[in-house]
Design an enzyme around this catalytic site. Sequence first.
Site, PDB file in Angstrom:
ATOM      1  N   CYS A  66       5.453  74.753  64.195  1.00 35.44           N
ATOM      2  CA  CYS A  66       5.712  75.014  62.770  1.00 35.44           C
ATOM      3  C   CYS A  66       7.025  74.417  62.299  1.00 35.44           C
ATOM      4  O   CYS A  66       7.166  74.053  61.124  1.00 35.44           O
ATOM      5  CB  CYS A  66       5.676  76.514  62.498  1.00 35.44           C
ATOM      6  SG  CYS A  66       6.862  77.460  63.465  1.00 35.44           S
ATOM      7  N   GLU A  94       1.453  69.268  54.706  1.00 38.40           N
ATOM      8  CA  GLU A  94       1.827  69.573  56.086  1.00 38.40           C
ATOM      9  C   GLU A  94       0.870  68.839  57.026  1.00 38.40           C
ATOM     10  O   GLU A  94      -0.346  68.987  56.939  1.00 38.40           O
ATOM     11  CB  GLU A  94       1.770  71.073  56.351  1.00 38.40           C
ATOM     12  CG  GLU A  94       2.262  71.420  57.753  1.00 38.40           C
ATOM     13  CD  GLU A  94       2.199  72.909  58.067  1.00 38.40           C
ATOM     14  OE1 GLU A  94       2.876  73.330  59.025  1.00 38.40           O
ATOM     15  OE2 GLU A  94       1.459  73.639  57.378  1.00 38.40           O
ATOM     16  N   LYS A 141      -5.336  90.058  67.581  1.00 41.01           N
ATOM     17  CA  LYS A 141      -6.494  89.189  67.372  1.00 41.01           C
ATOM     18  C   LYS A 141      -6.030  87.742  67.537  1.00 41.01           C
ATOM     19  O   LYS A 141      -5.306  87.215  66.700  1.00 41.01           O
ATOM     20  CB  LYS A 141      -7.106  89.360  65.976  1.00 41.01           C
ATOM     21  CG  LYS A 141      -8.471  88.651  65.857  1.00 41.01           C
ATOM     22  CD  LYS A 141      -8.866  88.340  64.446  1.00 41.01           C
ATOM     23  CE  LYS A 141      -8.290  87.044  63.948  1.00 41.01           C
ATOM     24  NZ  LYS A 141      -8.796  85.823  64.665  1.00 41.01           N
ATOM     25  N   GLU A 173       4.784  84.424  58.964  1.00 38.26           N
ATOM     26  CA  GLU A 173       5.425  83.178  59.382  1.00 38.26           C
ATOM     27  C   GLU A 173       4.397  82.081  59.170  1.00 38.26           C
ATOM     28  O   GLU A 173       3.436  81.958  59.933  1.00 38.26           O
ATOM     29  CB  GLU A 173       5.873  83.264  60.844  1.00 38.26           C
ATOM     30  CG  GLU A 173       6.833  82.141  61.233  1.00 38.26           C
ATOM     31  CD  GLU A 173       6.135  81.020  61.973  1.00 38.26           C
ATOM     32  OE1 GLU A 173       5.926  79.956  61.344  1.00 38.26           O
ATOM     33  OE2 GLU A 173       5.794  81.182  63.138  1.00 38.26           O
TER      34      GLU A 173
END
Length: 489
Positions: free
Chosen positions: A290, A391, A181, A256
Site C-alpha cells: 500500500c 492506483e 475473514k 487502511e
Amino acid sequence: MMKGTRNGKEYYRLYIDGQWVDSTSDKLTDVQNPANEEVIATVTDASPEDVQKALESSQRAQLDWQALPYVKRAEYLVKLVEKVKEKREFFARLLVMEQGKTYGEALGEVDDTMAYMMYAVESANKIKGDVLPSNRVGELLQIQKVPYGVTIGLCAWNYPLALIGRKLGPALVTGNTMIIKPHELTPVASAEFFNLIHEVGFPPGVANFVTGTGAEVGQLLVSSPITKLVTVTGSVRAGQQIYKAAADNITALSLELGGKAPFIVLDDADVDKAVEAAVVARFANCGQVCICNEMVLVHEKVADEFTAKLLERVKQVKLGDPFDSSTTMGPKANGLDLKKIDDIVQETVAQGASIAAGGKRPTGGIFDKGYWYEPTVLVNVKPDMAAAQKEIFGPVLPIIRISSFEEAIEIVNSSELGLSAYLFSNDYRKLMHGMNVLQVGTVFLNQGMSGCMQGHHSGHKLSGLGGEDGEYGIAGYLQKRTVYLNYNA
C-alpha cells in the site's frame, strides 16, 4: 479436523467457537497459485447462518476474555508466536504458493506476523487510563480504557498472514474477541494459522475464522449489531462500502485503504540513493504494497541522470520462480489485477507517455501460465495521465518531471489519496517543509520503504481513518469510559 470432504473434494473448514466446522453453504472456492494457475487448496464459503454463529460465539466469549488480566491474555499470544516460529518455513512456502511473493519476502512476512503479535504482548502491562482531580469533595474521577467487544478483522490479499498478526494481536490483548475473514484469494495460510490457535487452546469464541467474499460474508459481519469495531485493510472502494454498511449501527471503524505514494526527487538529492530506494519501493512484492512508490516526481535538472540510472537498476530486477533464491520479483496475485495494470499502461501510452522498460506480459517457459508482468517504467508522463491518477498496485513506475518543489507539493496534495510520500533532498529546510505540508499519513525523508512496529500506520483523506501499529494502534482497540466515584458517604 481442519479439513473436510465434500463430493470427493478436500477443503478447509470454518473455525467457530473453538471447533473446525462444516459450512451450511454448498459453495466451495478453489485457491490458485498465481505463478502457474494450479489449484493448491479449496475453502468453503460461510453461509449467513455460519456468520451468525461466529458472531454469537464471539459475543458469548468476550466478557470472560475481558475479565482476564492483560498479561494472562498475552500469555496465549506468546504460545501462539512460539507455534508460528516452529512452522516458519511451512508458512513461508504457503505464502509463496497462494500469493506469489518470493520466498525471501514470504519469510519476512512470517517474521512480521510474529513481531506484530509480540508488540501487542509487550504492550499488555503498559496500557493505562487516567485519574484526574475532581471538582467535588470526596469524589474520584477516572478515565478507563475498555475493549469494544466483538471485533472484525478484514484482511487484504497482499499480506494475508502479517495482517492477521497486525489485527488479532492488539484486538485480543486489549480484551476484545475477533472474527478474521481473509481475502478469498488468499485464505490458506490464514486457515493454517487458526489451526495453531486451536492447538494453543484459546477459549472458544475468542478467535473465529470464516471464509467467503467481502460482498457476502464481509457485508454480514460488518452490518451486524453484534459487531462493535471493524478493522479493514483494502481498497478505497471496499472501504467506502464498509463505511456505509457500518453506518446504521454506528460501528467503530479503522480503515487502511489505497494509496498513490509520490516519490519526490529534488535537484539537490543524492540521486544514487534515491534510485535504489525508488526501485525497491516500487517492485517489492510485485508492487503490491500500500505504501509502494506509485510515481516518481523528479526535478527536471536531475531527471535525465535519475531516469538513466533507474533504468539500469531496473534491469537487475529478476522476474521468475518465487522459490528461486535469485528471483527478486514474483507474479501478480490475480489475473483481474493484471488486466487492470496493463489497461493503465496502454491508456497512459495512448495519452502520450512512452514505455522505457517492460510494458507487457512476458511469454515462454514458466511465463506461459500465471499472472506475470514485466518490471515497467513509463516516461514522458504528465500529472493528468492514467498512471499518475489511478492506483497501480503493481510493477509499473511512471516518471513525471517537475520544475519545483512547490509543483510536487501541489500534485501530491491535489490527490484524493493520502497514505504515504517519499522525499529526497539534501536541504533540511525542504525536508522539514515537506514533513509539515504533505497531506499523507506517513512521510519517508531520504529513505526508502520502511516501517517499525512502534510507529503508526494510517492514511489521510480517502486513504482511511484510524490506523494500525504502535501505542496509537493498540489504543484504537480500546474505548474510553469515564467513572465518577463518590466516596464521601
